[in-house]
Scaffold this active site. Structure first.
Site, PDB file in Angstrom:
ATOM      1  N   HIS A  38      15.106 -75.425 -89.936  1.00 40.73           N
ATOM      2  CA  HIS A  38      13.654 -75.499 -89.694  1.00 40.73           C
ATOM      3  C   HIS A  38      13.238 -76.884 -89.211  1.00 40.73           C
ATOM      4  O   HIS A  38      12.078 -77.261 -89.364  1.00 40.73           O
ATOM      5  CB  HIS A  38      12.855 -75.166 -90.959  1.00 40.73           C
ATOM      6  CG  HIS A  38      13.304 -73.921 -91.656  1.00 40.73           C
ATOM      7  ND1 HIS A  38      12.827 -72.684 -91.338  1.00 40.73           N
ATOM      8  CD2 HIS A  38      14.222 -73.716 -92.631  1.00 40.73           C
ATOM      9  CE1 HIS A  38      13.392 -71.775 -92.107  1.00 40.73           C
ATOM     10  NE2 HIS A  38      14.254 -72.378 -92.902  1.00 40.73           N
ATOM     11  N   GLN A  95      28.470 -42.942 -53.678  1.00 39.15           N
ATOM     12  CA  GLN A  95      28.699 -43.698 -52.456  1.00 39.15           C
ATOM     13  C   GLN A  95      29.084 -45.143 -52.804  1.00 39.15           C
ATOM     14  O   GLN A  95      29.679 -45.842 -52.007  1.00 39.15           O
ATOM     15  CB  GLN A  95      27.434 -43.686 -51.587  1.00 39.15           C
ATOM     16  CG  GLN A  95      27.654 -44.309 -50.231  1.00 39.15           C
ATOM     17  CD  GLN A  95      26.523 -44.020 -49.264  1.00 39.15           C
ATOM     18  OE1 GLN A  95      25.513 -44.704 -49.230  1.00 39.15           O
ATOM     19  NE2 GLN A  95      26.688 -42.973 -48.489  1.00 39.15           N
ATOM     20  N   SER A 123      11.155 -93.029 -65.841  1.00 44.23           N
ATOM     21  CA  SER A 123       9.778 -92.616 -65.603  1.00 44.23           C
ATOM     22  C   SER A 123       9.213 -93.508 -64.526  1.00 44.23           C
ATOM     23  O   SER A 123       9.518 -94.697 -64.479  1.00 44.23           O
ATOM     24  CB  SER A 123       8.972 -92.782 -66.904  1.00 44.23           C
ATOM     25  OG  SER A 123       7.602 -92.982 -66.618  1.00 44.23           O
ATOM     26  N   SER A 124       8.382 -92.929 -63.660  1.00 44.96           N
ATOM     27  CA  SER A 124       7.804 -93.775 -62.616  1.00 44.96           C
ATOM     28  C   SER A 124       6.731 -94.677 -63.191  1.00 44.96           C
ATOM     29  O   SER A 124       6.364 -95.672 -62.616  1.00 44.96           O
ATOM     30  CB  SER A 124       7.235 -92.909 -61.484  1.00 44.96           C
ATOM     31  OG  SER A 124       6.134 -92.176 -61.941  1.00 44.96           O
ATOM     32  N   LYS A 141      11.613 -95.824 -70.658  1.00 50.51           N
ATOM     33  CA  LYS A 141      12.005 -94.505 -71.158  1.00 50.51           C
ATOM     34  C   LYS A 141      13.415 -94.081 -70.780  1.00 50.51           C
ATOM     35  O   LYS A 141      13.862 -94.290 -69.662  1.00 50.51           O
ATOM     36  CB  LYS A 141      11.009 -93.454 -70.651  1.00 50.51           C
ATOM     37  CG  LYS A 141       9.628 -93.673 -71.260  1.00 50.51           C
ATOM     38  CD  LYS A 141       8.783 -92.449 -71.128  1.00 50.51           C
ATOM     39  CE  LYS A 141       9.389 -91.305 -71.920  1.00 50.51           C
ATOM     40  NZ  LYS A 141       8.517 -90.142 -71.928  1.00 50.51           N
ATOM     41  N   ARG A 142      14.100 -93.460 -71.727  1.00 42.63           N
ATOM     42  CA  ARG A 142      15.376 -92.806 -71.438  1.00 42.63           C
ATOM     43  C   ARG A 142      15.265 -91.357 -71.885  1.00 42.63           C
ATOM     44  O   ARG A 142      15.320 -91.059 -73.073  1.00 42.63           O
ATOM     45  CB  ARG A 142      16.515 -93.525 -72.164  1.00 42.63           C
ATOM     46  CG  ARG A 142      16.706 -94.941 -71.599  1.00 42.63           C
ATOM     47  CD  ARG A 142      18.146 -95.404 -71.638  1.00 42.63           C
ATOM     48  NE  ARG A 142      18.649 -95.384 -72.991  1.00 42.63           N
ATOM     49  CZ  ARG A 142      19.115 -96.454 -73.644  1.00 42.63           C
ATOM     50  NH1 ARG A 142      19.150 -97.624 -73.037  1.00 42.63           N
ATOM     51  NH2 ARG A 142      19.582 -96.340 -74.854  1.00 42.63           N
ATOM     52  N   VAL A 179      18.371 -56.871 -54.357  1.00 37.19           N
ATOM     53  CA  VAL A 179      18.441 -57.562 -55.644  1.00 37.19           C
ATOM     54  C   VAL A 179      19.736 -58.363 -55.744  1.00 37.19           C
ATOM     55  O   VAL A 179      19.733 -59.549 -56.084  1.00 37.19           O
ATOM     56  CB  VAL A 179      18.355 -56.546 -56.804  1.00 37.19           C
ATOM     57  CG1 VAL A 179      18.498 -57.246 -58.138  1.00 37.19           C
ATOM     58  CG2 VAL A 179      17.046 -55.767 -56.737  1.00 37.19           C
TER      59      VAL A 179
END
Lengths: 432, 432, 432, 432
Positions: free
Chosen positions: B142, B213, B263-264, B269-270, B309
């Site tokens: 949890h 077929q 981050s731009s 940040k990693r 598909v």
């Protein structure tokens, strides 16, 4: 799981009573294994068994409303009924040891109920395929008349598919027949692999290779995919019945029982409602696959998001498929086949299906394939437009006659030759 | 199949060039089998092979725009290049004989490409699981600290799941390695089972039990379910990496390469972007399952609704999973693990995870389970509220002390004991 | 629809008793409309209403077992109870006139039950968003600390999403509030548009633009998509609660009631089980979308494959979402928020979130963006590696100091400035 | 998005060139807004526009391979081309400000491309519905002949459904026409709501009510549900064409172009391949819904798992639906309708569809409904079994004749009466 689509055995299997009695089975199996390893005094489980506890689901639910935990509520109730000895139950275990092991027991039983039904459906398909192995019909691709097959061959294809479904169900049974008695995070912190193995063996299960708090959910997801593949196979069968029964085809029909009414407005109707129903139910079984896959990536050593999903899809998908298999078996068993109509539809195609034989004969005589194709198409298209029979158009076509003698043309129009391998194929499906 | 998520081998596998060369392979294998059976003059296939045709996809597509039929366009082009002898190709066959057999060849190759990648991922997981088999960490259910595990154990669980995925992939490979050379409606009207068997064997395939077929679509659907189960397993792994890397946990991190920017806007940040990406891609692979199942109930002896598909999901799902496996293997290989942080997070739980040991000790001393539970909870909750250490609260609790001596309490707080079975479990995963 | 996840109002709504009484409502509304048009003698409906029929679901099901048609069984039972006059019911109508119109009545009621619950959830979100509009917390992208937000802002985002969900629900209610009294194939062969309009108006419905035998199924599918979007919004909320509650974050928690037990093995645990449950249930609601879409392409003027699907997903998806909304409203209402822990987590990021302000200040001073980025990253990475505070590293960096004076650096570290627009945003969500 | 199923406009829309030029549009719009607010020196954006940058996707991708961040790679490239002034771009913004705003621009354009196509399809349906408003045909429920309709009525039903699809598409366009320029976590830390509003207005967008780092993903999910509903409507239409074209029905056919070949083996075939293709593609569009919904519950202020999903499903689902709409419009426009065959199939039902009129006449005469039903069914079943015409059987049935005079029976057999309301219904569909 609504009464309408739930066979009695599944109603029973997924009832609260069965759930709680299975939990007790699991607790007692674990207890006995712990007794054997000396962690619990000998005889505890036997003593509890002797009391033949009559668990009361309503009482358990009442306790749960306070403690907000179903297994603790269950254990509290067991202590109420079994007294002193019950405090040894659940020793070193976590709720999921009970829940997941029980779920495995129930899902294994569910697959066994499904296997038996699948066998019946396969039996019915085999009998009817054999019965109609030489009943000719027109094969259709794109809904358009193509070349001849037999009605038995069509059924044999469904039989082969159902047998593949059975193999997948058995593989899934194997995947799901796995429990765990390994404690809070699967480390046997207060247990041991030996206890787990012994307890699970008594329940017909194997241990999970690496448990977290729970058995890994890819196993359950595999089961739901197996169910969906069987349901899709039934959907294919039911779709074909719907086609066979449509007014303009009427080659086969669902058995129409005495007293049945087709429409509240139109007394003359006989509708393929069983088959339509099966197509709908296949959507339900299929819909369980995505939630089952979404259940796999639980957080860390587990979260409980899968639980509510399984409370709904496990009963729903297994019962619904059980119902579908029963219904499909009855459908096949009772299917009313009209050989004359099959023959009539075959004949009404004007023998155009022999066009390929003519094409091949022309190629054999040296015509390039594409040139031959156009030649045959020319005669066929005229026949379709209502100008002459295909056979006659060929005989009247100078380019054709230049290459094929009258008896060579005639030899192309041979139904027995066209169907000469059908027995071999059907036998393959019956045997496999 | 977008370049960003398509490994080169899959780009190649699903290119028009490979498709058409595979069609040619199938036509030639069938031709050789017909030569062996005397239906086609000996040497035709060899003659065409000798010409080493250089098929031009653009030319084939140009022809298709007129004839609106891809296989006829292909055959026309082959006749253009190979001349006279080519008119013997495709004799008695229908388009699907070529298309479905080719699709089987391509899907088998795709599963082989996937298997090799899956082996690499399993190798990486095995190495890292072994490396960290004794690196303790807090197990979480949890999202809440539960009891200790090791980092290696967590990886071993992922390894075991991936091995199950491999077994499913192999089963699906078996299911899909099936072609057909059986003519318009699967009856071998102008062919024979012997020709089919010989031609397919040359391509590494087996014959469909009962063709219509086409080859039955439950086989393909099974493959897509197998892919989705592997993707879901990767999603579980990636979800865990995302949890391990989050700021407050920081137990492990994706390798951050030189020059990479997180981050731009925020230079510090990693982010676990590889893992997040894997979670997204799992949704894509999973999404192929329902269309694949919807493809099963084709009408009569087939309709062609499945074709569009498959043109999309076969390349998409296999390539995307191939990309995921590559990325996941690199992720595991390069995962930066912080044992000190793991230990620190374990310790910061205040040893509450030993509560179960205390609970069991109290039960052993004769306390009913529920009473013992409340006793332990009382000491734990106080610790959580910041009032004293759990261990000290127990030592100060009159009811606890009445049952457990100080050394008995101390013995409950033993990490080595809690992890004593971990090696056994990890070895199970490595061995299986 | 299992008792565990079914609010009482939905249990009632989807009961056989309600179904049959709604059918009777529809028959009587149609009868009255026909009376007004002179097709049925005046007073028939009134006479039947006066008898206050007590329909017996068990009896109807017993009749259905013979006639295999639910509406005919129902009408037969109504004739048993109402006698003579009842033969005027259902005049010129087909079963679907009753079934689809009734389904519309029930689904409209279901959406009203859901709307009321959604309003409660929105109310709770609005209150808590307002309460915590200035409680600062660290915003996180990728699970990694980013820049500051407030707890109220996070809740306001959920509020805005739920309001969009409400708008979609109302649109779907409009789409689904459509019935038909148009006969076997929608042509009013023995009825008229006027009768239909009058009957439906009495039931709060509009007529279908063009009926087949049934109301078009894209309407129902739209409803299920609307439900799934709301469920996905709740899933996002619940996912966030799970994150907030995890051990290492512990910024907010589900209310833990007295007597509640977190784990059968670990007495110290407080698990976010409501939120995990909501995540699971969202999968269930989402799973109804595909079957609903598959129900759309019915054959010709209808087949009945949609019926079994709707019997399951209509009650399941609406009840489950009703349960989710109740639970989510309670969750938000009772959510225990820890402002100190929020602040502590914010502070523990070492003010790195001010890096962008520094970046912008450097750019303002003429540094090219990428060069400035690398400069800030350098100071940030050192801080992450434990070498000095970010603020101090900047002050000690020659390149930085060359451009920014100490007070200019200090001005970048201003939380109030960072949050200055939050009130505006939250007000937008509250107002819309 | 494979070439086969991608209209040129969508190929262009989703190309890297368009993506990057849209990013630039967004950056410039934001820059101009910041200029207006004094955050950026006036004229910067104008100066960059004047340079008419020719962005090179390959160069951007090359940079991305180092920095592993697409927007930073883009900005680096823009600086390479635009020089000095470019450092003012992206001020205070985060990548998602650009990405999400651009995505909104592209999706809005995609919906406009789709709307135009949907209008064409509606136009074609309206023309053909009007043309065949009085072409009688047999209506079918369950695939079984029911009562008469007209061919125009069937098309009008599809028209009404497509118009509902159009309304949903417009609603989704509204939902998706939302961008954000609000910084790292949506707080405008270095921006302002005014800047955002101005920038977005220039792009035809509105601001997100409450942004996180991103625009909320329920908006995108709504769009995909709208697409899937339109696709399902096309699937229904295509399914009906397939039924109409099947050999035994042959009431309408896809236009067969000169040179087209139906089958490589069977020269006589004309297959409904466009319609089958549309049924397959509907599965693809539908399959985007679940991933889109799974994208909604992003973690905290966002994770990036949605990104890979959208890179695939946004182009795939919009292009595929665009292709479907083009194809469906052409299909309807070119549909070859056979009024004689429609009449012939209607007649071959032996007028059984008048059974309801007889039933109602009997009820009118005082027969209880169920008794009347059995009476009519008796005469109908005999006709179905080949014993006499239905009309004659009634005239010969003593119980019927006791109630209905010959002319009363005759009046029940009136096709014009049965179709008297059809014009009204079709006009409803044309007008709405």
């Amino acid at each position: 799981m609504i009464p309408r689509y739930t066979p009695a055995e599944f109603e029973e299997l997924w009832s609260p009573a069965t759930r709680f009695s299975t939990w007790l089975e699991v607790e007692l199996a674990a207890c006995e294994a712990m007794e054997a390893e000396g962690l619990v005094p000998a005889g505890i489980a036997k003593g509890i068994r002797a009391k033949q506890l009559s668990l009361d689901p309503a009482r358990i639910e009442a306790i749960e409303r306070t403690v907000k935990h179903d297994v603790i509520a269950f254990l509290t109730h067991v202590e109420e009924l079994a007294g002193e000895g019950a405090r040894w139950l659940h020793r070193g275990m976590t709720s999921s040891d009970v829940l997941d092991t029980s779920l495995a027991v129930l899902l294994v039983r569910a697959t066994d109920l499904l296997s038996a039904r699948l066998d019946k459906l396969c039996g019915a398909l085999a009998r009817r395929a054999d019965e109609h192995r030489r009943t000719p019909m027109i094969g259709r691709s794109h809904g358009i008349a193509a070349e001849p097959i037999t009605f038995g061959l069509a059924l044999a294809g469904h039989l082969a598919e159902m047998k593949r479904g059975r193999a997948r169900l058995l593989a899934a049974r194997q995947a799901i027949a796995v429990g765990k008695i390994a404690g809070a995070v699967g480390t046997y912190a207060h247990l041991s692999p030996r206890i787990e193995e012994r307890a699970l063996a008594a329940l017909g299960l194997r241990p999970e290779t690496v448990s977290t708090q729970v058995v890994a959910r890819d196993r359950h997801a595999e089961l739901f995919t197996a169910l969906s593949l069987i349901a899709a196979g039934i959907e294919r069968l039911a779709t074909n019945v719907r086609h066979w029964q449509r007014t303009e085809v009427r080659e086969a029909e669902e058995r129409f029982t005495v007293g049945q009414k087709g429409s509240s407005a139109m007394p003359h109707k006989r509708n393929p409602i069983l088959s339509e129903n099966l197509c709908g139910l296949a959507r339900i079984v299929r819909a369980a696959v995505i939630p089952a896959l979404e259940n796999v990536p639980l957080w860390h050593e587990r979260d409980i998001s899968h639980s509510s999903v399984e409370r709904m899809i496990a009963p729903d998908a297994t019962s619904t498929l059980g119902f579908m298999l029963d219904r499909a078996a009855g459908l096949v068993e009772g299917l009313v086949v009209y050989p004359e109509k099959l023959r009539q539809n075959l004949d009404s195609t004007g023998e155009l299906f022999f066009s390929e034989a003519v094409l091949l004969a022309l190629v054999q005589k040296g015509r390039p394939r594409q040139a031959a194709y156009e030649l045959v198409q020319r005669c066929a298209m005229r026949a379709i437009a209502g100008e002459g029979r295909f056979r006659d158009n060929l005989a009247a076509d100078a380019d054709v006659v230049a290459l094929l003698a009258p008896d060579e043309i005639a030899r192309c129009f041979d139904l027995d030759h066209a169907l000469s391998h059908v027995d071999t194929i059907i036998d393959r499906a019956l045997r496999d």
